[in-house]
Design an enzyme around this catalytic site. Structure first.
Site, PDB file in Angstrom:
ATOM      1  N   ARG A  82     181.325  28.293 -59.232  1.00  0.00           N
ATOM      2  CA  ARG A  82     181.149  29.677 -59.401  1.00  0.00           C
ATOM      3  C   ARG A  82     181.782  30.031 -60.577  1.00  0.00           C
ATOM      4  O   ARG A  82     182.318  29.448 -61.347  1.00  0.00           O
ATOM      5  CB  ARG A  82     181.229  30.713 -58.327  1.00  0.00           C
ATOM      6  CG  ARG A  82     180.302  30.860 -57.201  1.00  0.00           C
ATOM      7  CD  ARG A  82     180.720  31.803 -56.180  1.00  0.00           C
ATOM      8  NE  ARG A  82     182.139  31.674 -55.456  1.00  0.00           N
ATOM      9  CZ  ARG A  82     183.891  32.372 -56.217  1.00  0.00           C
ATOM     10  NH1 ARG A  82     183.103  33.246 -57.207  1.00  0.00           N
ATOM     11  NH2 ARG A  82     184.463  31.809 -55.622  1.00  0.00           N
ATOM     12  N   TYR A 221     174.411  25.317 -58.363  1.00  0.00           N
ATOM     13  CA  TYR A 221     175.292  25.586 -57.898  1.00  0.00           C
ATOM     14  C   TYR A 221     175.551  26.440 -56.335  1.00  0.00           C
ATOM     15  O   TYR A 221     175.126  27.321 -56.548  1.00  0.00           O
ATOM     16  CB  TYR A 221     176.857  24.762 -58.361  1.00  0.00           C
ATOM     17  CG  TYR A 221     177.894  25.932 -57.116  1.00  0.00           C
ATOM     18  CD1 TYR A 221     178.609  24.694 -56.930  1.00  0.00           C
ATOM     19  CD2 TYR A 221     178.289  26.784 -57.180  1.00  0.00           C
ATOM     20  CE1 TYR A 221     179.289  24.808 -55.153  1.00  0.00           C
ATOM     21  CE2 TYR A 221     179.590  27.144 -56.662  1.00  0.00           C
ATOM     22  CZ  TYR A 221     180.194  25.811 -55.832  1.00  0.00           C
ATOM     23  OH  TYR A 221     181.113  26.092 -54.663  1.00  0.00           O
ATOM     24  N   LYS A 230     176.869  34.649 -51.767  1.00  0.00           N
ATOM     25  CA  LYS A 230     177.950  35.748 -52.372  1.00  0.00           C
ATOM     26  C   LYS A 230     176.979  36.819 -53.211  1.00  0.00           C
ATOM     27  O   LYS A 230     177.427  37.919 -53.068  1.00  0.00           O
ATOM     28  CB  LYS A 230     178.722  35.054 -53.441  1.00  0.00           C
ATOM     29  CG  LYS A 230     179.421  33.728 -52.984  1.00  0.00           C
ATOM     30  CD  LYS A 230     180.344  34.382 -51.647  1.00  0.00           C
ATOM     31  CE  LYS A 230     181.708  32.424 -51.448  1.00  0.00           C
ATOM     32  NZ  LYS A 230     182.616  33.209 -50.418  1.00  0.00           N
ATOM     33  N   HIS A 250     184.862  39.686 -47.604  1.00  0.00           N
ATOM     34  CA  HIS A 250     184.297  38.503 -48.051  1.00  0.00           C
ATOM     35  C   HIS A 250     185.599  37.782 -46.764  1.00  0.00           C
ATOM     36  O   HIS A 250     186.220  36.658 -46.719  1.00  0.00           O
ATOM     37  CB  HIS A 250     185.236  37.626 -49.222  1.00  0.00           C
ATOM     38  CG  HIS A 250     185.251  36.364 -49.725  1.00  0.00           C
ATOM     39  ND1 HIS A 250     185.842  35.887 -50.482  1.00  0.00           N
ATOM     40  CD2 HIS A 250     184.023  35.298 -49.372  1.00  0.00           C
ATOM     41  CE1 HIS A 250     186.018  34.415 -50.734  1.00  0.00           C
ATOM     42  NE2 HIS A 250     184.986  34.286 -50.237  1.00  0.00           N
ATOM     43  N   SER A 272     187.946  32.220 -52.011  1.00  0.00           N
ATOM     44  CA  SER A 272     187.312  31.214 -52.480  1.00  0.00           C
ATOM     45  C   SER A 272     188.873  30.091 -52.189  1.00  0.00           C
ATOM     46  O   SER A 272     189.620  29.755 -52.695  1.00  0.00           O
ATOM     47  CB  SER A 272     186.743  30.665 -53.140  1.00  0.00           C
ATOM     48  OG  SER A 272     186.272  31.983 -52.924  1.00  0.00           O
ATOM     49  N   CYS A 274     191.169  29.222 -49.424  1.00  0.00           N
ATOM     50  CA  CYS A 274     192.029  29.618 -49.330  1.00  0.00           C
ATOM     51  C   CYS A 274     191.975  29.241 -47.937  1.00  0.00           C
ATOM     52  O   CYS A 274     193.603  30.186 -47.049  1.00  0.00           O
ATOM     53  CB  CYS A 274     192.698  30.947 -50.027  1.00  0.00           C
ATOM     54  SG  CYS A 274     192.467  30.593 -51.791  1.00  0.00           S
ATOM     55  N   ASP A 297     182.851  33.497 -43.308  1.00  0.00           N
ATOM     56  CA  ASP A 297     182.957  33.332 -45.105  1.00  0.00           C
ATOM     57  C   ASP A 297     182.952  34.498 -45.101  1.00  0.00           C
ATOM     58  O   ASP A 297     183.127  35.412 -45.785  1.00  0.00           O
ATOM     59  CB  ASP A 297     182.185  32.514 -46.474  1.00  0.00           C
ATOM     60  CG  ASP A 297     182.417  33.227 -47.218  1.00  0.00           C
ATOM     61  OD1 ASP A 297     183.400  32.224 -47.854  1.00  0.00           O
ATOM     62  OD2 ASP A 297     181.153  32.553 -48.238  1.00  0.00           O
ATOM     63  N   ARG A 389     181.116  20.410 -51.774  1.00  0.00           N
ATOM     64  CA  ARG A 389     181.551  21.179 -50.401  1.00  0.00           C
ATOM     65  C   ARG A 389     180.413  20.177 -49.730  1.00  0.00           C
ATOM     66  O   ARG A 389     179.199  20.124 -49.407  1.00  0.00           O
ATOM     67  CB  ARG A 389     180.269  22.283 -50.811  1.00  0.00           C
ATOM     68  CG  ARG A 389     180.730  23.305 -51.798  1.00  0.00           C
ATOM     69  CD  ARG A 389     181.611  24.397 -51.315  1.00  0.00           C
ATOM     70  NE  ARG A 389     182.673  24.622 -52.275  1.00  0.00           N
ATOM     71  CZ  ARG A 389     183.096  26.025 -51.727  1.00  0.00           C
ATOM     72  NH1 ARG A 389     182.920  26.851 -50.560  1.00  0.00           N
ATOM     73  NH2 ARG A 389     184.132  26.875 -52.516  1.00  0.00           N
TER      74      ARG A 389
HETATM   75  P1  GDP Z   1     187.600  28.535 -47.256  1.00  0.00           P
HETATM   76  O1  GDP Z   1     186.928  28.098 -48.813  1.00  0.00           O
HETATM   77  O2  GDP Z   1     188.367  30.583 -47.589  1.00  0.00           O
HETATM   78  O3  GDP Z   1     186.736  28.831 -45.864  1.00  0.00           O
HETATM   79  O4  GDP Z   1     188.855  27.946 -47.195  1.00  0.00           O
HETATM   80  P2  GDP Z   1     188.919  26.456 -45.815  1.00  0.00           P
HETATM   81  O5  GDP Z   1     188.455  26.883 -44.866  1.00  0.00           O
HETATM   82  O6  GDP Z   1     187.608  25.985 -47.150  1.00  0.00           O
HETATM   83  O7  GDP Z   1     189.859  25.577 -47.260  1.00  0.00           O
HETATM   84  C1  GDP Z   1     190.526  25.448 -48.233  1.00  0.00           C
HETATM   85  C2  GDP Z   1     191.658  24.181 -48.571  1.00  0.00           C
HETATM   86  O8  GDP Z   1     192.708  24.950 -48.051  1.00  0.00           O
HETATM   87  C3  GDP Z   1     191.116  22.913 -47.744  1.00  0.00           C
HETATM   88  O9  GDP Z   1     191.622  21.983 -48.480  1.00  0.00           O
HETATM   89  C4  GDP Z   1     191.943  23.252 -46.954  1.00  0.00           C
HETATM   90  O10 GDP Z   1     192.129  21.879 -46.052  1.00  0.00           O
HETATM   91  C5  GDP Z   1     193.105  24.591 -47.307  1.00  0.00           C
HETATM   92  N1  GDP Z   1     193.946  24.911 -45.920  1.00  0.00           N
HETATM   93  C6  GDP Z   1     192.828  25.099 -45.320  1.00  0.00           C
HETATM   94  N2  GDP Z   1     193.904  25.901 -43.878  1.00  0.00           N
HETATM   95  C7  GDP Z   1     195.052  25.408 -44.272  1.00  0.00           C
HETATM   96  C8  GDP Z   1     196.155  25.906 -44.035  1.00  0.00           C
HETATM   97  O11 GDP Z   1     196.957  26.925 -42.998  1.00  0.00           O
HETATM   98  N3  GDP Z   1     197.616  24.969 -44.597  1.00  0.00           N
HETATM   99  C9  GDP Z   1     197.443  24.713 -46.210  1.00  0.00           C
HETATM  100  N4  GDP Z   1     198.419  23.881 -46.499  1.00  0.00           N
HETATM  101  N5  GDP Z   1     196.609  23.689 -46.089  1.00  0.00           N
HETATM  102  C10 GDP Z   1     195.172  24.949 -45.688  1.00  0.00           C
HETATM  103  P1  PGA Z   2     184.370  30.230 -50.694  1.00  0.00           P
HETATM  104  O1  PGA Z   2     183.418  30.019 -51.721  1.00  0.00           O
HETATM  105  O2  PGA Z   2     185.259  28.913 -51.316  1.00  0.00           O
HETATM  106  O3  PGA Z   2     185.135  31.131 -50.577  1.00  0.00           O
HETATM  107  O4  PGA Z   2     183.494  28.773 -49.418  1.00  0.00           O
HETATM  108  C1  PGA Z   2     182.204  29.595 -52.081  1.00  0.00           C
HETATM  109  C2  PGA Z   2     181.179  29.502 -53.374  1.00  0.00           C
HETATM  110  O5  PGA Z   2     182.539  29.548 -54.071  1.00  0.00           O
HETATM  111  O6  PGA Z   2     180.423  30.343 -53.249  1.00  0.00           O
HETATM  112 MN    MN Z   3     184.510  28.290 -46.684  1.00  0.00          MN
END
Ligand code: GDP
Ligand code: PGA
Ligand code: MN
Length: 610
Positions: A82, A221, A230, A250, A272, A274, A297, A389
């Site tokens: 983004r 993207y 978003k 979010h 994002s 996290c 999300d 992704r």
């Molecule tokens: P989103 O973008 O908020 O949905 O985040 P994701 O669930 O896709 O996670 C983003 C990154 O953080 C990935 O590389 C995950 O492996 C990592 N991650 C997610 N949960 C945890 C956790 O509980 N501990 C750690 N150390 N890493 C995590």
């Molecule tokens: P996400 O964001 O990491 O919260 O899934 C999607 C995005 O970057 O557009």
């Molecule tokens: Mn996600």
């Protein structure tokens, strides 16, 4: 400029919706595509589009025995995330965009972008995608129509949204809809060869909150181009939510069932990259607990007749961060993608027609990396972009909850706020009340990730994990949150309890202290115990935290001293945090609700007493 009559398909619209017809005609005449195609969402159309994308070199078909009906693609190396610095909230009044958004006057932005759109689809097909965020059966279905010249966007929208003929039919002749215009900004002159990932160096992702319009240019993207996500479901919807008394957030949505069979619904906001997708699909490590997924999300939350907050996931697919997703961390995501019907972007391609990324499994000996080069584990570079992704139908997730399609949503018991902080923020803190919880959300901070272009690892305030997504003045947004706390009848007990979590605290060696992923179920268990009036806690200056024995550590393979460090409220670290929060709050001037200043003052006083 091409005369309108030469645009094939323009007069073959399968609708009598006059506002939609007029808009499609206007855009076609401005952008001059070769033809207009009304997207129907059928299997045959998906087949045709993906075949075309394979022929064009944008996508590679994966081995059907490994990933059926699935594709691998690489973006231009400049178009991977983004573009927050190119994202604008074009409210009529600059003050309404607030200090956290880029702003340009709507007329000025439309003038600039109209020039960019002029002829921008030449040599390409213009697709019209009717879509609906949330169930089509909702009392008031949330319609949108995206116009795009990117077949990659059409294919991805088919995964991410409810779309096609059924939506167009549902819109009838005059339903309201959000206009979402997208062009990659790469017209083709006659005879000019295309590239695999056409895009433009000039990028704008613009939102017109008053007229509920989205204009995106230059990027393919997902976060910049799949405009239902978003752009609509957060930036535009947050404005609708402010006006109509609901919340567009979010947040993941999960259904959590205890060993005794008691059900709790939990929503969680994390910036994002996290941990939303991972938490939404978590496999508990503690026996008897069950997680089911409703959303990973975005959550739209409205009050029900009983005064509780009900959440709906407006999306239909997952657009998940690939790296770090593996059988050990998120097996349910792996099972979901193994069923196929997916598009993978900027990950590695294996010689046997499968995909791989860092953190999935042991690395294969050879790959084609996200830049199209031969890659080996010795390459010294990552095979996959950090923001690569997977785009996959949510209904394929083996633990999708039955409630997913319920237009009324699920009643939320707890809201989690979380960020990525190597220090200061303990594993879990419970807010004393709604206003304190809003304060926690408003001061949420996180280290920046690869999900947005720019530096990675810098701590910034990311209120409610919505910093890049609040479609109006963040001070007004905080006020809206405070107002929501009054509920429909002033009974705060009906509202979700609010928690602050941090899975990402690090030790002196820079390693994560808390094992995270499935082990996060231990934190969820404590939250449920608190919701049920059990679960021991101590009050600290920052809120309630579990007593040493309150967290279930049965079978947890972790040094107990480290656990204490992960859970610690460090008064010195918190004192260091205060000036940053103060500076953050000052940005909002008199728009910042006084009760949030009062929370900060009270925190300072409590820390002074320690
Ligand atoms: P989103 O973008 O908020 O949905 O985040 P994701 O669930 O896709 O996670 C983003 C990154 O953080 C990935 O590389 C995950 O492996 C990592 N991650 C997610 N949960 C945890 C956790 O509980 N501990 C750690 N150390 N890493 C995590
Ligand atoms: P996400 O964001 O990491 O919260 O899934 C999607 C995005 O970057 O557009
Ligand atoms: Mn996600």
């Amino acid at each position: 400029m091409a005369a309108p009559a030469t645009i094939r398909g323009l007069d073959q619209a399968p609708t009598r919706h006059s506002k939609l017809l007029a808009w499609v005609k206007e855009v076609a005449e401005l952008t001059s595509p070769d033809q207009v195609v009304w997207v129907d969402g059928s299997e045959a159309e998906w087949k045709r589009l993906t075949d075309e994308l394979v022929d064009a070199g944008t996508l590679v078909r994966l081995d059907p025995a490994r990933k059926p009906n699935s594709f691998w693609g690489r973006t231009d190396p400049s178009d991977v995330a983004r573009a927050e610095d190119r994202t604008f909230i074009c409210s009529v009044d600059e003050a309404d965009a607030g200090p956290t958004n880029n702003w340009m006057a709507p007329a000025e932005m439309k003038r600039v972008m109209t020039d960019l759109y002029r002829g921008s689809m030449r040599g390409r097909t213009m697709y019209v995608i009717p879509f609906c965020m949330g169930p089509l059966e909702a009392e008031k279905p949330m319609f949108g129509v995206e116009i795009t010249d990117s077949p990659y966007v059409v294919a991805s929208m088919r995964i991410m949204t409810r779309m096609g003929t059924k939506v167009l039919t549902g819109m009838g002749d005059n339903a309201d809809f959000v206009q979402a215009l997208h062009s990659i900004g790469a017209p083709l002159e006659p005879g000019q060869a295309d590239v695999a990932w056409p895009c433009n160096d000039t990028k704008y992702i613009s939102h017109f909150p008053e007229s509920r319009e989205i204009w995106s240019f230059g990027s393919g993207y997902g976060g910049n181009s799949l405009l239902g996500k978003k752009c609509y479901s957060l930036r535009i919807a947050s404005v609708m939510a402010r006006d109509e008394g609901w919340l567009a957030e979010h947040m993941l949505i999960m259904k959590l069932t205890s060993p005794e069979g008691r059900v709790h619904y939990i929503a969680g906001a994390f910036p994002s990259a996290c941990g939303k997708t991972n938490l939404a699909m978590l496999e508990p490590t503690i026996p008897g607990w069950k997680v089911e997924t409703i959303g990973d999300d975005i959550a739209w939350m409205r009050f029900g007749e009983d005064g509780r907050l009900y959440a709906v996931n407006p999306e239909f697919g997952l657009f998940g961060v690939a790296p770090g997703t593996g059988w050990k961390t998120n097996a349910n995501a792996m099972r979901t993608i193994d069923l196929g019907n997916s598009i993978f972007t900027n990950v590695g391609l294996t010689p046997d027609g499968d995909i791989w990324w860092e953190g999935m499994s042991e690395p294969p000996a050879h790959l084609v990396d996200w830049k199209g080069r031969d890659w080996t584990p010795e390459s010294g570079e990552l095979s996959s972009h950090a923001n690569s992704r997977f785009c996959t139908p949510l209904l394929q997730c083996p633990i999708v909850a039955d409630e997913f399609n319920d237009p009324h949503g699920v009643p939320i018991d707890a809201i989690l706020f979380g960020g990525r902080r190597k220090d200061t923020i303990p594993l879990i803190t419970e807010a004393r009340d709604w206003v304190h919880g809003v304060y926690m959300g408003a001061t949420l901070s996180s280290e920046t990730t690869a999900a947005a272009s720019g530096e990675v690892g810098v701590v910034r305030r990311d209120p409610m994990a919505m910093l890049p997504f609040i479609g109006y003045h963040a001070g007004d947004y905080f006020r809206h949150w405070i107002e929501m706390g009054k509920g429909t009848d002033g009974d705060e007990a009906k509202l979700p309890k609010i928690y602050y979590v941090n899975w990402f605290r690090k030790n002196a060696d820079g390693d994560f202290i808390w094992p995270g992923f499935g082990e996060n179920s231990r934190v969820l268990k404590w939250i449920v115990e608190r919701l049920e009036g059990r679960g021991d806690a101590v009050e600290t200056p920052i809120g309630f935290v579990p007593t040493v024995d309150a967290l279930d550590v049965n079978g947890l393979d972790m040094d107990m001293e480290n656990l204490r460090i992960a859970m610690r409220v460090d008064v010195e670290e918190w004192r260091d945090e205060l000036p940053m929060i103060n500076e953050w709050f000052e940005k909002f001037g008199d728009k910042l609700p006084g009760v949030l200043w009062a929370e900060l003052d009270a925190l300072r006083a409590r820390l002074d007493d320690e």
